[in-house]
Every structure is written in structure tokens, then in C-alpha cells.
Design an enzyme around this catalytic site. Structure first.
Site, PDB file in Angstrom:
ATOM      1  N   GLU A 111      11.000  35.495 -15.685  1.00  0.00           N
ATOM      2  CA  GLU A 111      10.896  34.041 -15.652  1.00  0.00           C
ATOM      3  C   GLU A 111      12.244  33.512 -15.198  1.00  0.00           C
ATOM      4  O   GLU A 111      13.261  33.754 -15.846  1.00  0.00           O
ATOM      5  CB  GLU A 111      10.463  33.526 -17.030  1.00  0.00           C
ATOM      6  N   ASP A 140       6.032  42.889 -16.539  1.00  0.00           N
ATOM      7  CA  ASP A 140       6.835  41.754 -16.999  1.00  0.00           C
ATOM      8  C   ASP A 140       8.084  42.205 -17.746  1.00  0.00           C
ATOM      9  O   ASP A 140       8.023  43.127 -18.569  1.00  0.00           O
ATOM     10  CB  ASP A 140       5.994  40.925 -17.984  1.00  0.00           C
ATOM     11  N   GLU A 170       3.442  28.803 -12.180  1.00  0.00           N
ATOM     12  CA  GLU A 170       2.463  28.554 -13.254  1.00  0.00           C
ATOM     13  C   GLU A 170       2.401  27.078 -13.618  1.00  0.00           C
ATOM     14  O   GLU A 170       3.428  26.435 -13.862  1.00  0.00           O
ATOM     15  CB  GLU A 170       2.837  29.389 -14.495  1.00  0.00           C
ATOM     16  N   LYS A 222       8.653  41.480 -13.046  1.00  0.00           N
ATOM     17  CA  LYS A 222       8.578  40.009 -13.004  1.00  0.00           C
ATOM     18  C   LYS A 222       9.486  39.452 -14.090  1.00  0.00           C
ATOM     19  O   LYS A 222       9.494  39.956 -15.213  1.00  0.00           O
ATOM     20  CB  LYS A 222       7.136  39.540 -13.220  1.00  0.00           C
ATOM     21  N   ASP A 240       3.461  39.818 -20.214  1.00  0.00           N
ATOM     22  CA  ASP A 240       3.828  39.716 -21.626  1.00  0.00           C
ATOM     23  C   ASP A 240       2.812  38.850 -22.379  1.00  0.00           C
ATOM     24  O   ASP A 240       2.902  38.688 -23.589  1.00  0.00           O
ATOM     25  CB  ASP A 240       5.275  39.238 -21.815  1.00  0.00           C
ATOM     26  N   SER A 241       1.822  38.333 -21.648  1.00  0.00           N
ATOM     27  CA  SER A 241       0.662  37.705 -22.301  1.00  0.00           C
ATOM     28  C   SER A 241      -0.002  38.704 -23.253  1.00  0.00           C
ATOM     29  O   SER A 241      -0.782  38.311 -24.121  1.00  0.00           O
ATOM     30  CB  SER A 241      -0.363  37.224 -21.260  1.00  0.00           C
TER      31      SER A 241
END
Ligand code: KIV
Length: 276
Positions: free
Chosen positions: A126, A95, A193, A124, A56-57
Site C-alpha cells: 500500500e 501482499d 481501490e 503488493k 492480506d484480506s
């Protein structure tokens, strides 16, 4: 019918979740990168990257936002579909964006979209203690999961900025414990991270699944960086853990090959890319 995954015209079969696990067991570093479109995905693949993440960057490096918060499931599906067309060898992870996994049912619906419409092989998210049940639910439905701990960019407004996490001993201990709980809930990979080297090392020792680091030091099982950071496309200040691989190379492919080699040889990350 079971040979299809191995018939992409490659001498070796493509990377899968077992390949990654075996690499951890053998101590072979796992080289990972983000990608957002088919052309770069093909280059990253040609450089023999093991795992490609449609992160999602993309909200920051493709869409020009200040954070990843505005990214939607439709955005990730679109970019994952494009990246999937460029890959032959690497394992493809997509993501789950902000607020796309607030409960188990929503998480499953969106994970299915990323896999069926996008072509992702793993999703993925968080994760903290609050996501254990969600990971369990996904795992129960055979959705491969990468749990992202440490600095969680989707929480940037709650944390108050992009900051190193786990510097205090109690926080570090809690983070390693959370990573273990996520693994036990069914996560197949943990991504860590922006944490001190010691936290990267302790997590990697504690877990059976591969631990991929970004700013998590040299002792993790693999490294990941944002593609545009290592190709010197990102303008302005980049995080301490970024190394510009384009500087000494005259083509993007050569820079990507240099990155993969540096990860495999454990030349990256060096001390200047790490946190204590
Ligand atoms: O979105 C992303 O690109 C990521 C990386 C920072 C690992 O999560």
C-alpha cells in the site's frame, strides 16, 4: 534452462509481467481475483483468471478479523505457498502486510521471503509518497512491485473507516500524481481501490503500467475482487462494488468463469458497482 516457466503442461505460456503490459496496450481487460489456498487457486486458474493475489484480506475472510492489520508475513508466506501449488496459468502476487515495509531494508527482506519461500512473482504494498523510496529500492533489486493506492485498508484506523477516496478534486489530482510517481519509481502495476470512476480513468490514461481496479470504475485496465465476496461466502454487508456471481451458477467454477467473462466483456463493473 529458460524454457522452465513455459513447461507447466499448458498449451499457452503462463501469464507474466510482459503479458499484462501487452494486455493494457491492446485494451484487453485483465481479470484478477484473490485466493488463499491451493484448491480455490486451482479453480480460479481453471477459470482463466490472469492474475491471482494472495491478499492480506485473508485476515478478514480466512482469519475472521475486522481488519487486515493483524496479518503477518508468516501468514502471507503460508497462504502464498499453498496458492502457488494450485496455479498453472495465472500470475501470482502476494501482499506485504501491515508494518512489513517500514523502511527499504525491511521491505526487501520481506519481499524476498514472499518470493523465495512463498513462490510469489510480484509483491503488493500500500503506497503513497512515503513509499516511493521503498519501491525504488525494491525495483533496483528486480523485485516486481504492485503499488496499491486509493483506499488503503492497512490505514483504516488512521482514515477512520473503509471510505471512498479521491472525491475532492485536489485529492483526486494528488492521487493520480502519486500513482505516476510510484510507476516512475519502478512499480509494474498500480492497484486502485474505492475511487470515483473519473479517478480510475485519469490514472489509467496517465500510466503506462496496467491499472487494476477494485471499486475504481470501468475505465481501468483490469478488475480484481475478493474471491469469497463473488462466491457469496462473505456474510453480512459487502461493498457496493461487489457482484455476487454465484447466484446464477450451480458450481464455483461456473461462477468464476462468469466473472472472468464479465470482466473481459466489460459487463462488470456496471453503474451500480461504481462511485462518483
Ligand atoms: O488484500 C486484498 O485482497 C486486496 C484486494 C482488496 C485488492 O488488497
Amino acid at each position: 534452462m529458460y524454457t522452465q516457466l513455459e513447461q507447466r503442461g499448458m498449451a499457452e505460456p503462463p501469464v507474466n509481467v510482459s503479458t499484462l503490459r501487452t494486455m493494457k496496450e491492446k485494451g484487453e481487460p485483465i481479470a484478477c481475483l484473490t485466493a488463499y489456498d491451493a484448491s480455490y487457486a486451482a479453480l480460479v486458474d481453471a477459470a482463466r483468471t490472469d492474475l491471482v493475489l494472495v491478499g492480506d484480506s485473508l485476515g478478514m475472510v480466512i482469519q475472521g478479523h475486522d481488519t487486515t492489520v493483524p496479518v503477518t508475513v508468516d501468514d502471507i508466506v503460508y497462504h502464498t505457498r499453498a496458492v502457488a501449488r494450485g496455479l498453472r496459468h495465472a500470475f501470482l502476487v502476494a501482499d506485504m502486510p501491515f508494518m512489513s515495509y517500514t523502511n527499504a531494508g525491511q521491505a526487501l527482506d520481506n519481499a524476498v521471503r514472499l518470493m523465495q519461500e512463498g513462490g510469489a512473482m510480484m509483491i503488493k504494498l500500500e503506497g503513497g509518497k512515503g513509499q516511493i523510496e521503498i519501491v525504488e529500492h525494491l525495483a533496483r533489486h528486480d523485485i516486481p512491485v504492485c503499488a496499491h493506492v486509493g483506499l488503503k485498508p492497512q490505514s483504516v484506523h488512521k482514515i477512520g473507516g473503509f471510505k471512498v477516496q479521491g472525491r475532492e478534486p485536489d485529492k483526486a489530482k494528488e492521487m493520480v500524481g502519486t500513482a505516476k510517481r510510484l510507476q516512475d519509481a519502478g512499480a509494474d502495476i498500480v492497484l486502485l481501490e474505492c475511487v470515483p470512476n473519473e479517478v480510475g480513468q485519469a490514472t489509467t490514461k496517465k500510466l503506462d503500467v496496467p491499472v487494476i481496479g477494485i471499486g475504481a470504475g470501468p475505465h481501468v485496465d483490469g478488475q480484481i475482487l475478493v474471491l469469497y465476496d463473488i462466491l457469496d461466502i462473505t456474510q453480512g454487508r459487502t461493498p457496493r462494488f461487489v457482484r455476487n456471481f454465484q447466484k446464477e451458477h450451480d458450481s464455483p467454477l461456473a461462477a468464476l468463469q462468469a466473472y472472468v467473462l464479465a470482466v473481459k466483456n466489460r459487463e462488470y463493473p456496471a453503474a451500480e458497482h461504481c462511485f462518483s
